[in-house]
Design an enzyme around this catalytic site. Structure first.
Site, short mmCIF file in Angstrom:
data_model
loop_
_atom_site.label_atom_id
_atom_site.label_comp_id
_atom_site.label_asym_id
_atom_site.label_seq_id
_atom_site.Cartn_x
_atom_site.Cartn_y
_atom_site.Cartn_z
N ARG A 78 90.54 -27.69 29.83
CA ARG A 78 91.71 -28.02 30.32
C ARG A 78 91.56 -29.72 30.49
O ARG A 78 90.52 -30.29 30.39
CB ARG A 78 92.05 -27.55 31.68
CG ARG A 78 90.83 -28.06 32.68
CD ARG A 78 91.18 -27.54 34.41
NE ARG A 78 91.13 -26.07 34.21
CZ ARG A 78 92.14 -25.52 34.58
NH1 ARG A 78 93.25 -26.08 35.01
NH2 ARG A 78 92.33 -24.20 34.59
N GLY A 102 88.16 -30.18 23.02
CA GLY A 102 87.85 -30.64 24.09
C GLY A 102 89.06 -31.24 25.11
O GLY A 102 90.32 -30.90 24.50
N HIS A 103 89.23 -31.69 26.41
CA HIS A 103 90.06 -31.93 27.19
C HIS A 103 90.90 -33.14 26.57
O HIS A 103 90.59 -33.98 25.91
CB HIS A 103 89.39 -32.32 28.63
CG HIS A 103 88.69 -33.70 28.20
ND1 HIS A 103 89.29 -34.92 28.46
CD2 HIS A 103 87.45 -33.94 28.17
CE1 HIS A 103 88.50 -35.85 28.41
NE2 HIS A 103 87.21 -35.40 28.17
N ASN A 104 92.17 -32.78 26.84
CA ASN A 104 93.51 -33.64 26.57
C ASN A 104 93.60 -33.81 25.15
O ASN A 104 94.28 -34.77 24.60
CB ASN A 104 93.31 -35.05 27.30
CG ASN A 104 93.23 -35.01 28.89
OD1 ASN A 104 92.32 -34.95 29.46
ND2 ASN A 104 94.71 -35.22 29.02
N SER A 120 90.66 -35.96 24.01
CA SER A 120 91.77 -36.93 23.55
C SER A 120 92.02 -37.06 22.30
O SER A 120 92.42 -38.04 21.65
CB SER A 120 91.75 -38.16 24.39
OG SER A 120 91.51 -38.14 25.64
#
Length: 352
Positions: free
Chosen positions: A229, A250-252, A270
């Site tokens: 998330r 991975g996140h974002n 990201s």
């Protein structure tokens, strides 16, 4: 293991007609199963995508072969006593054959199993099927025709779109969204916390991740893959993207539409990946990078820089394939060049 055709066998002629291919050889050659070219027997269908496979066909006992038109140089000779079906793309034709021969899948009955645990405020479409030991949190939503096979967890406020199938052990955590007609294989986790820590006087300090994951339509995610998330906002996966087993997102991160991501890939936080990108197995992308539309990353590559659209990158650290190949060719010559370089250096030292 071979795949049997079931109660209705086909002839080479009938199969060629269904595939729109050109038939060479025996039109009555039987097709009762699908086998690899080296384990095929009488009645087997196999496929030939390259000249190497064409060489193996000579020793194979298969009755019928699907063959790429590009690999069909001596097809008429190879078809003697057997049958070959010429098609533009043997791999795509094999997909159609597998669909024809696939055993029928039992369609689960709509409803909620007696051993499922469903929160009072969760909503379930009447046509959905909720299997044993599934858990649905408060305000979770399950769309029309969804199938939660067994032992599936859908958290508070999470949503699963119409026609999606979640296999055993899938976890869709709080507030995450799965689109329509998605396929999540066993052990997939959607919405675990991202790996975020900052150094502190007492050691690492955990960064809260309060965002979610949003998965588009017709996405497939392989067994035991994880999509973390977002710290805030959403980690997103675009429509029709296909992700293999054991992949970490991975996140974002933002993954575009119609991407292919092979097993054991690692996508850091990201990262922005465009549409139609292909990642070979065990490739990795460092955080905050961008990969342009239709780019390709070779297996086991380590991406440390942005990749422009349409380029093919390879290596650790990854770079453009042409440049990498030239560098690697020069590297392989170093062993032969080293004695000569040493002689030149000694000559220079003697001249001084």
């Amino acid at each position: 293991m071979s795949i049997a055709a079931g109660p209705v066998a086909r002839t080479a002629e009938a199969l060629a007609r269904e595939l729109g291919g050109e038939l060479l050889g025996d039109p009555q050659a039987p097709v009762t199963r699908i086998d690899t070219i080296d384990s095929a027997t009488t009645g087997s269908l196999s496929f030939i995508r390259t000249e190497r496979f064409a060489e193996a066909w000579v020793l194979s006992k298969a009755s019928v072969g699907l063959i790429n038109q590009s690999a069909a140089g001596q097809a008429r000779e190879l078809a003697q006593g057997r049958a070959l079906i010429l098609v533009p793309d043997a791999d795509l034709a094999l997909v159609r054959v597998l669909e024809m021969f696939a055993p029928p899948q039992a369609k689960p009955e709509p409803g909620v199993h007696s051993r499922a645990c469903v929160a009072q405020s969760a909503t379930i479409a009447a046509s959905a099927s909720i299997g044993p030991n599934c858990t649905l949190g408060e305000e979770a939503h399950i769309g029309d025709g969804c199938v939660l096979v067994a032992n599936v967890f859908v958290g508070r406020g999470a949503r699963v779109g119409a026609g999606s199938v979640l296999h055993p052990g899938v976890r869709v955590l709080d507030r995450c969204e799965v689109g329509e007609r998605c396929l999540l294989h066993p052990g997939v986790t959607i919405g675990a916390d991202g790996f975020g820590y900052r150094p502190g006087p007492q050691g690492p300090v955990k960064v809260p991740h309060i965002g979610n994951v949003v998965i588009g339509n017709e996405v497939e995610i392989g067994a035991n893959s994880c999509v973390d998330r977002a710290k805030f906002g959403s980690t997103t996966i675009g429509d029709r993207t296909k992700i293999d087993n054991l992949v970490q997102v991975g996140h974002n991160s933002r993954i575009g539409r119609a991407c292919l991501i092979c097993g054991q890939c690692g996508i850091s936080g990201s990262v922005k990946i465009g549409d139609g990108v292909i990642m070979g197995g065990a490739a990795a992308i460092a955080d905050n990078l961008e990969v342009g539309d239709r780019a390709q990353i070779a297996a086991c590559s380590g991406v440390m820089n942005n990749i422009p659209p349409g380029e093919v990158w390879i290596g650790i650290p990854a770079g453009p394939a042409r440049e990498y190949k030239r560098n690697y060719a020069a590297f392989r010559m170093l062993g032969k060049m080293l004695p000569h370089l040493k002689r030149l250096m000694r000559a220079d030292e003697g001249a001084l």
